[in-house]
Every structure is written in C-alpha cells, then in structure tokens.
Design an enzyme around this catalytic site. Structure first.
Site, PDB file in Angstrom:
ATOM      1  CE  LYS A  53     111.931 -40.407  13.192  1.00  0.00           C
ATOM      2  NZ  LYS A  53     112.638 -39.263  13.667  1.00  0.00           N
ATOM      3  N   GLY A  54     105.950 -43.173  16.032  1.00  0.00           N
ATOM      4  CA  GLY A  54     105.344 -43.471  17.271  1.00  0.00           C
ATOM      5  C   GLY A  54     105.015 -44.901  17.366  1.00  0.00           C
ATOM      6  CG  ASP A 110     101.659 -42.988  18.240  1.00  0.00           C
ATOM      7  OD1 ASP A 110     100.850 -42.901  17.366  1.00  0.00           O
ATOM      8  OD2 ASP A 110     102.277 -42.044  18.345  1.00  0.00           O
ATOM      9  CG  ASP A 113      94.590 -36.513  17.866  1.00  0.00           C
ATOM     10  OD1 ASP A 113      93.310 -36.050  18.157  1.00  0.00           O
ATOM     11  OD2 ASP A 113      95.511 -35.873  18.113  1.00  0.00           O
ATOM     12  CE  LYS A 141      95.348 -37.154  22.139  1.00  0.00           C
ATOM     13  NZ  LYS A 141      96.204 -35.937  21.678  1.00  0.00           N
ATOM     14  CG  PHE A 162     100.453 -33.455  23.310  1.00  0.00           C
ATOM     15  CD1 PHE A 162      99.960 -33.383  22.083  1.00  0.00           C
ATOM     16  CD2 PHE A 162     101.674 -33.978  23.789  1.00  0.00           C
ATOM     17  CE1 PHE A 162     100.954 -33.995  21.062  1.00  0.00           C
ATOM     18  CE2 PHE A 162     102.610 -34.151  22.775  1.00  0.00           C
ATOM     19  CZ  PHE A 162     102.124 -34.177  21.636  1.00  0.00           C
ATOM     20  CB  VAL A 163      99.624 -38.661  25.954  1.00  0.00           C
ATOM     21  CG1 VAL A 163      98.373 -38.498  27.012  1.00  0.00           C
ATOM     22  CG2 VAL A 163      99.146 -39.240  24.740  1.00  0.00           C
ATOM     23  CG  ASP A 169     107.195 -37.208  19.304  1.00  0.00           C
ATOM     24  OD1 ASP A 169     106.292 -37.600  18.826  1.00  0.00           O
ATOM     25  OD2 ASP A 169     108.000 -36.172  18.741  1.00  0.00           O
ATOM     26  NE  ARG A 175     109.814 -40.529  18.518  1.00  0.00           N
ATOM     27  CZ  ARG A 175     108.966 -40.206  17.889  1.00  0.00           C
ATOM     28  NH1 ARG A 175     107.593 -40.798  18.389  1.00  0.00           N
ATOM     29  NH2 ARG A 175     108.910 -39.198  16.850  1.00  0.00           N
TER      30      ARG A 175
HETATM   31  P1  XMP Z   1      95.695 -38.294  13.761  1.00  0.00           P
HETATM   32  O1  XMP Z   1      95.172 -36.834  14.121  1.00  0.00           O
HETATM   33  O2  XMP Z   1      96.257 -38.196  12.534  1.00  0.00           O
HETATM   34  O3  XMP Z   1      97.236 -38.382  14.663  1.00  0.00           O
HETATM   35  O4  XMP Z   1      94.801 -39.272  13.917  1.00  0.00           O
HETATM   36  C1  XMP Z   1      97.861 -39.477  14.711  1.00  0.00           C
HETATM   37  C2  XMP Z   1      99.298 -39.134  14.868  1.00  0.00           C
HETATM   38  O5  XMP Z   1      99.572 -37.873  15.440  1.00  0.00           O
HETATM   39  C3  XMP Z   1     100.535 -37.910  16.688  1.00  0.00           C
HETATM   40  N1  XMP Z   1      99.667 -37.712  17.805  1.00  0.00           N
HETATM   41  C4  XMP Z   1     100.282 -37.451  19.132  1.00  0.00           C
HETATM   42  N2  XMP Z   1     101.410 -37.720  19.520  1.00  0.00           N
HETATM   43  N3  XMP Z   1     100.908 -37.157  21.562  1.00  0.00           N
HETATM   44  C5  XMP Z   1     101.956 -37.429  20.940  1.00  0.00           C
HETATM   45  O6  XMP Z   1     102.955 -37.399  20.924  1.00  0.00           O
HETATM   46  C6  XMP Z   1      99.614 -37.019  21.465  1.00  0.00           C
HETATM   47  O7  XMP Z   1      98.597 -36.714  22.331  1.00  0.00           O
HETATM   48  C7  XMP Z   1      99.123 -37.198  19.910  1.00  0.00           C
HETATM   49  N4  XMP Z   1      98.158 -37.080  19.354  1.00  0.00           N
HETATM   50  C8  XMP Z   1      98.486 -37.260  18.049  1.00  0.00           C
HETATM   51  C9  XMP Z   1     100.995 -39.238  16.526  1.00  0.00           C
HETATM   52  O8  XMP Z   1     101.839 -39.191  15.659  1.00  0.00           O
HETATM   53  C10 XMP Z   1      99.949 -39.978  15.899  1.00  0.00           C
HETATM   54  O9  XMP Z   1     100.468 -41.092  15.203  1.00  0.00           O
END
Ligand code: XMP
Length: 187
Positions: A53-54, A110, A113, A141, A162-163, A169, A175
């Site tokens: 949903k991000g 969104d 990471d 990141k 963590f944002v 969320d 969100r």
């Molecule tokens: P990856 O690790 O697969 O992460 O690149 C992608 C998904 O992880 C969530 N994500 C976060 N959600 N704050 C959040 O609210 C954060 O700092 C964060 N870091 C990763 C997010 O859903 C993203 O699509």
C-alpha cells in the site's frame, strides 16, 4: 497545515522530525515526472504499477503529473509485515500479476530499502511478458542492498532511518501524513 501541526503535536512522541516537507515532495515530483515523461511519454502502451500500500499516495501524485493515457495497475506485496525491519521475504498477496505482455512498465514504490521487493517485482513483471520495466521510488535509503537493485528514478535519497508519512506506515498508521518524517523509536 495548522491541523497537521496539531495532529503531530497531539501525537507528540510519534514523529521525531520532519525529513521532507510536503512542498519539497511536490516540487521534486514535478521534476521526476517530467524526466519519466521525457523517456516514456511517447510509449504506445505505458503501464504504471503501484506497489500497495506504500506507493498509493506517491502514485496518485506522480500519475497526475504524467499527461498520457497510461494504464494504472496495482501489485500487493508485503515484506515488512508491520514492523521496523524487512522480514527478508517478499510475499505477493494477489493471485496473479497484471497483464503487462508487450508493454512498457514503470513500477512505483514508496521506498527502496533492502531492494528485495523491487527486485522481486521487476523479475515477476519481466516473467509476465513486459517489454521493458523501469523503477521509480519516492525514497532510496543510502545503504548496502540485500540484492543488486537500484531504481531508475529516485526522488530523494535518505539515511537509513525508519520513516513514515506520504504513504509510508508504521503498523498501518501515518500513511496520510502529507510529509515524510522520522519515526521516534521508543525503547
Ligand atoms: P525493501 O527492503 O524490500 O523494502 O527494499 C521495501 C518495502 O519496505 C517497506 N519499508 C519501509 N516502510 N518506513 C516504512 O514505513 C521505512 O523506513 C521503510 N523501509 C522499508 C516499504 O513498504 C517498502 O515498500
């Protein structure tokens, strides 16, 4: 704006600090959407895939800055399962992938990471027959990825914190904050 100030004050300890303001986000989206259009604006069949949903808020604002008859699709994936760290496992929550056969596709998320989510989605879409797939993220990141994966378009690079807000969320909440803020971690 005043209301949001009160909201944050009311939540007091939830947001440690605002990292990217609403104005900064929207100004940057103007630039990045124009870059995407410069590359893909003449594509006959352009599909934008939002990772739920991000990416909901990000895609809503990005797609309205892309004045072409694109098709919007969603893919429902989970990797955080509500916590503060990636589980390392990317779960596809839908039965199948959207029909992208022979189409140019831009996946929007969104945040990049570990890179696991984007990597897995790009692979699935190519396997589903897309002609070519690009990736576009609101945030990236600055960190080592778990897999080789960088986005074609990044709106903002951030430190490894963590944002929340603007689609992101914590346990399903925040969100709808119009900016990106650093979550205050309580021990
Ligand atoms: P990856 O690790 O697969 O992460 O690149 C992608 C998904 O992880 C969530 N994500 C976060 N959600 N704050 C959040 O609210 C954060 O700092 C964060 N870091 C990763 C997010 O859903 C993203 O699509």
């Amino acid at each position: 704006m005043v209301l949001w100030g009160v909201f944050v004050l009311g939540m007091e300890s939830v947001i440690e600090r605002v990292l990217i303001t609403e104005e900064e986000i929207l100004a940057r989206l103007d630039v990045v959407a124009a870059e995407v259009m410069a590359e893909l604006g003449d594509a006959e069949e352009l599909v934008v895939v939002a990772l739920l949903k991000g990416a909901l808020v990000f895609v809503a604002d990005m797609s309205r800055r892309m004045p072409v008859p694109l098709v919007m699709e969603c893919v429902n994936v989970a990797s955080y399962h509500g916590g503060l760290e990636s589980s390392g496992e990317v779960k596809f929550l839908d039965a199948g992938m959207p029909d992208v056969r022979g189409k140019k596709v831009v996946v929007m998320d969104d945040i990049l990471d570990t890179g696991l989510t984007m990597h897995a989605v790009l692979r699935e879409l190519m396997e589903a027959g897309a002609e070519r797939v690009w990736s576009c993220v609101l945030l990236s990141k600055r960190k080592e990825r778990a897999v080789e994966c960088e986005a074609d378009w990044v709106c903002f690079e951030i430190d490894d914190e963590f944002v929340v807000g603007y689609g992101l969320d914590f346990e399903g909440r925040y969100r709808n904050l119009p900016y990106v803020g650093v979550l205050r971690i309580k021990n």
